[in-house]
Design an enzyme around this catalytic site. Structure first.
Site, short mmCIF file in Angstrom:
data_model
loop_
_atom_site.label_atom_id
_atom_site.label_comp_id
_atom_site.label_asym_id
_atom_site.label_seq_id
_atom_site.Cartn_x
_atom_site.Cartn_y
_atom_site.Cartn_z
N ALA A 29 90.81 28.53 56.46
CA ALA A 29 90.52 29.77 55.72
C ALA A 29 89.25 30.47 56.22
CB ALA A 29 90.39 29.47 54.24
N THR A 33 88.22 34.59 56.18
CA THR A 33 87.27 35.20 55.25
C THR A 33 86.48 36.30 55.95
OG1 THR A 33 85.69 33.44 55.67
CG2 THR A 33 86.99 33.23 53.69
N GLN A 106 96.12 26.58 59.35
CA GLN A 106 96.44 26.34 57.95
C GLN A 106 96.69 27.67 57.25
OE1 GLN A 106 92.51 23.99 57.66
NE2 GLN A 106 93.66 23.25 55.92
N ILE A 108 98.11 31.45 56.27
CA ILE A 108 99.45 32.01 56.11
C ILE A 108 99.44 33.52 56.32
CG2 ILE A 108 100.23 30.17 54.55
CD1 ILE A 108 99.63 32.05 52.19
N ASP A 109 98.31 34.03 56.82
CA ASP A 109 98.11 35.48 56.87
C ASP A 109 98.60 36.16 58.16
OD1 ASP A 109 95.99 34.98 58.77
OD2 ASP A 109 94.68 34.53 57.06
N HIS A 124 101.30 25.65 57.13
CA HIS A 124 101.62 26.02 55.74
C HIS A 124 102.57 27.22 55.68
CE1 HIS A 124 97.65 23.89 54.47
NE2 HIS A 124 98.64 23.05 54.54
N CYS A 135 120.23 30.12 52.19
CA CYS A 135 120.91 30.38 53.46
C CYS A 135 119.94 30.67 54.60
CB CYS A 135 121.92 31.52 53.32
SG CYS A 135 121.17 33.16 53.20
N CYS A 157 118.44 37.28 47.56
CA CYS A 157 118.86 37.31 48.96
C CYS A 157 119.94 38.37 49.18
CB CYS A 157 119.40 35.94 49.36
SG CYS A 157 120.21 35.89 50.96
N SER A 199 87.46 23.01 56.20
CA SER A 199 86.58 22.00 55.60
C SER A 199 87.01 20.59 55.97
CB SER A 199 86.59 22.16 54.08
OG SER A 199 87.91 22.07 53.60
ZN ZN Z 1 120.73 33.61 51.06
#
Ligand code: ZN
Length: 259
Positions: A29, A33, A106, A108-109, A124, A135, A157, A199
């Protein structure tokens, strides 16, 4: 740390980078930041101010599912509007120079990819996509968040009507086996692992620098605060990432010119 000592550390750090034949960068992270994305574990972070929705609740309880989407539609804006910083860009530069093989994150951005890093391992997952749990159909997160906001209901979906969720690993959700195998295989060759802005407390990231360890392997850490694994590292610099990486890069440039 006085300036003479820090110069020595930057130089040593740069020499590790130049000598390693296979360098892996692990980020947490702390690198995001500096792009204005709050650390979700910090006192003001998402986890402190919202209730955590666990994966089994998400599956079984429509209200929990709605709460998840509500939180995600808020945090989505934080990174959708953010841009990569000098830390992300320095890693891309080192990749182009053949000094860094692979990035494991780590985060997800998606900021590494936006900066130009390819083939990033996202342990992650990514909040840039939303996927169907039945699906595998997936769509840009922006589209799906807008759909949630417009209808005030969890989007389904397009293909099968199944439950959709951001393509991230939620609380209580298993890590992706293929991604973890890719991580392990990548580390088999690593002579240097550089941990940036993490960390090194939360697994699996905390163990990643030492997976498939060898006698040749060096571990280098840059983090604003001390980490749980500083005592195991070959070199540790406590400082802001952007500034520190810029300084290290100057010594990398110098070392490469000397070659
Ligand atoms: Zn689906």
């Amino acid at each position: 740390m006085n300036s003479e000592n820090s110069t020595d550390l930057y130089r040593l750090f740069a020499s590790h980078i130049c000598e390693s034949k296979f360098t892996v960068v692990l980020t947490g992270a702390g690198i995001s930041t500096e792009s204005g994305i709050p650390d979700f574990r910090s006192p003001n972070g998402v986890w402190a101010t919202n209730r955590q929705v666990y994966f089994d609740e998400f599956l079984s309880d429509p209200e929990a599912r709605y709460e998840y989407w509500r939180q995600k539609s808020v945090s989505h804006r934080e990174f959708a509007d953010s841009i990569p910083n000098v830390g992300h860009r320095t890693i891309v530069k080192w990749q182009k120079q053949g000094l860094v093989e692979r990035v494991i994150t780590q985060n997800i951005d998606g900021l590494h990819q936006q900066a130009g890093s390819e083939d990033v391992i996202e342990i992650h997952g990514t909040a840039r996509r939303v996927a169907c749990l039945s699906c595998g159909w997936n769509e840009d997160a922006e589209v799906m968040v807008q759909r949630f906001l417009a209808n005030d209901a969890c989007p389904k979906c397009d293909e099968c009507g199944g439950i959709t969720k951001h393509a991230t690993i939620s609380f209580g959700q298993q890590l992706n086996e293929t991604v973890m195998q890719d991580t392990i295989d990548t580390l088999r060759k690593a002579e240097l692992v550089i941990a940036l802005g993490t960390s090194l407390v939360v697994e699996p990231a905390a163990s990643i620098p030492w997976i498939n360890n060898s006698a040749r392997r060096k571990v280098a850490i840059v983090n604003r605060e001390e980490t749980g694994k500083d005592h195991l590292a070959d070199i540790v610099i406590n400082g802001e990432l952007g500034v520190t990486l810029t300084e290290i890069d100057k010594h990398v440039e110098h070392a490469m010119m000397a070659d």
